[in-house]
Design a protein around this motif. Structure first.
Motif, short mmCIF file in Angstrom:
data_model
loop_
_atom_site.label_atom_id
_atom_site.label_comp_id
_atom_site.label_asym_id
_atom_site.label_seq_id
_atom_site.Cartn_x
_atom_site.Cartn_y
_atom_site.Cartn_z
N VAL A 135 -8.22 6.54 4.78
CA VAL A 135 -8.81 7.36 3.74
C VAL A 135 -9.72 8.38 4.41
O VAL A 135 -10.63 8.01 5.16
N GLN A 136 -9.43 9.66 4.21
CA GLN A 136 -10.23 10.71 4.83
C GLN A 136 -11.42 11.03 3.93
O GLN A 136 -11.27 11.66 2.88
N VAL A 137 -12.58 10.59 4.36
CA VAL A 137 -13.79 10.69 3.55
C VAL A 137 -14.11 12.14 3.24
O VAL A 137 -14.54 12.47 2.12
N ILE A 191 4.15 5.77 -5.44
CA ILE A 191 4.22 5.80 -6.90
C ILE A 191 3.11 6.68 -7.46
O ILE A 191 3.34 7.51 -8.37
N LEU A 192 1.89 6.54 -6.91
CA LEU A 192 0.78 7.40 -7.35
C LEU A 192 1.07 8.87 -7.08
O LEU A 192 0.76 9.73 -7.90
N SER A 193 1.67 9.16 -5.93
CA SER A 193 2.02 10.55 -5.61
C SER A 193 3.00 11.12 -6.62
O SER A 193 2.82 12.25 -7.10
N LEU A 194 4.03 10.37 -6.93
CA LEU A 194 5.02 10.84 -7.91
C LEU A 194 4.39 11.04 -9.28
O LEU A 194 4.67 12.04 -9.97
N ALA A 195 3.55 10.09 -9.69
CA ALA A 195 2.88 10.23 -10.99
C ALA A 195 1.97 11.45 -11.00
O ALA A 195 1.94 12.20 -11.98
N GLU A 203 0.83 -1.21 0.00
CA GLU A 203 0.00 0.00 0.00
C GLU A 203 0.86 1.26 0.00
O GLU A 203 0.60 2.21 -0.74
N ASN A 204 1.90 1.27 0.84
CA ASN A 204 2.79 2.43 0.89
C ASN A 204 3.51 2.64 -0.43
O ASN A 204 3.62 3.78 -0.91
N LEU A 205 4.00 1.57 -1.01
CA LEU A 205 4.71 1.67 -2.29
C LEU A 205 3.79 2.21 -3.39
O LEU A 205 4.17 3.13 -4.12
N ILE A 246 -3.89 11.47 -1.27
CA ILE A 246 -2.86 10.44 -1.21
C ILE A 246 -1.89 10.71 -0.06
O ILE A 246 -1.53 9.82 0.70
N THR A 247 -1.47 11.97 0.09
CA THR A 247 -0.52 12.28 1.17
C THR A 247 -1.16 12.12 2.55
O THR A 247 -0.50 11.70 3.49
N ALA A 248 -2.46 12.44 2.65
CA ALA A 248 -3.16 12.22 3.92
C ALA A 248 -3.20 10.73 4.23
O ALA A 248 -3.05 10.32 5.39
N TYR A 249 -3.40 9.92 3.21
CA TYR A 249 -3.39 8.47 3.42
C TYR A 249 -2.01 7.99 3.87
O TYR A 249 -1.89 7.16 4.78
N LEU A 250 -0.96 8.53 3.25
CA LEU A 250 0.39 8.13 3.63
C LEU A 250 0.71 8.53 5.07
O LEU A 250 1.42 7.82 5.78
#
Length: 159
Positions: free
Chosen positions: A100-102, A35-39, A29-31, A91-95
């Motif tokens: 997941v912040q609804v 990757i999604l953040s960078l993209a 999940e972290n990885l 995504i950063t809040a999830y990291l």
């Protein structure tokens, strides 16, 4: 001396045990989130450069100082970048919290629906399209209000 097959069986058993398996899932999940953040950062930067080039070309071509495109299209480009920034915030809040912040997700969806309403082309769309957007907007607004109320009550209860 333990054979390599037995070592593999032991490590596989440990990996599939609840704690090891959950740890592996957490790492994946972290990885994926990183990757999604960078993209997404690259998409935001490319979109920002595209917007700057678009504005520069539109402002400094004949007739100078006037937009050849409608303001609605320009606002749409701005809102696209804003939506991408909100997705990055999700995504950063999830990291940070691994939750997941609804509220953030609903705000992002509200911005996306608002963008669609702002750039809505009445000449190409039907009334049912507008009704669908209005319904989505209303449902998201009610959801946002409910979440805010629950969060406020939760904060007050913790005091």
């Amino acid at each position: 001396m333990i054979s390599p097959w037995k070592k593999l069986a032991i490590s596989t058993k440990e990996l599939l045990a609840d704690e090891g398996f959950l740890k592996s899932i957490h790492l994946v999940e972290n990885l994926v989130s990183k990757i999604l953040s960078l993209a997404l950062v690259s998409v935001i930067l490319v979109s920002l450069v595209d917007l700057i080039i678009f504005l520069y070309q539109d402002l400094f071509r004949e007739p100078i100082g006037f937009f050849n495109k409608t303001l609605i299209e320009i606002f749409g480009m701005f809102l696209n970048i804003l939506i991408a920034l909100e997705l990055l915030e999700n995504i950063t809040a999830y990291l940070r919290k691994h939750v997941v912040q609804v509220e953030l997700v609903i705000v992002t969806a509200l911005i996306a629906v608002a963008r669609k309403l702002i750039i809505f082309d009445f000449s190409k769309a039907t009334g049912i399209d507008l009704i669908g957007l209005a319904t989505a907007s209303f449902a998201l607004s009610i959801s946002y209000w409910l979440i805010r109320q629950m969060n406020r009550k939760h904060r007050e209860d913790r005091r």
